[in-house]
Design a protein around this motif. Structure first.
Motif: not given
Length: 69
Positions: A37-46
């Motif tokens: 995971r990267d530190t920004g919000l993205g599809p993995d957070e959703a």
């Protein structure tokens, strides 16, 4: 005007909220373990939050609020 109204229990609503939050936490942990995971919000957070919330709802309505036949 002192009609007596049946009191509903607040526990099913509290249990639903707890299960949704716990599902979000479990979903977030699972996505963290399975994906880079990267530190920004993205599809993995959703995916983590939406899937976790869906998991909590599924547990609530499949196990606790199942209609008796």
């Amino acid at each position: 005007m002192s009609e007596e109204q049946p009191r509903e229990s607040v526990w099913p609503a509290v249990r639903l909220v707890v299960l949704v939050v716990a599902g979000m936490i479990v979903g977030n942990v699972l996505v963290t373990l399975l994906m880079t995971r990267d530190t920004g919000l993205g599809p993995d957070e959703a995916l983590a939050f939406g899937g976790g919330a869906a998991l909590g709802l599924l547990i609530e309505f499949a196990l606790f609020r199942r209609k008796k036949r």
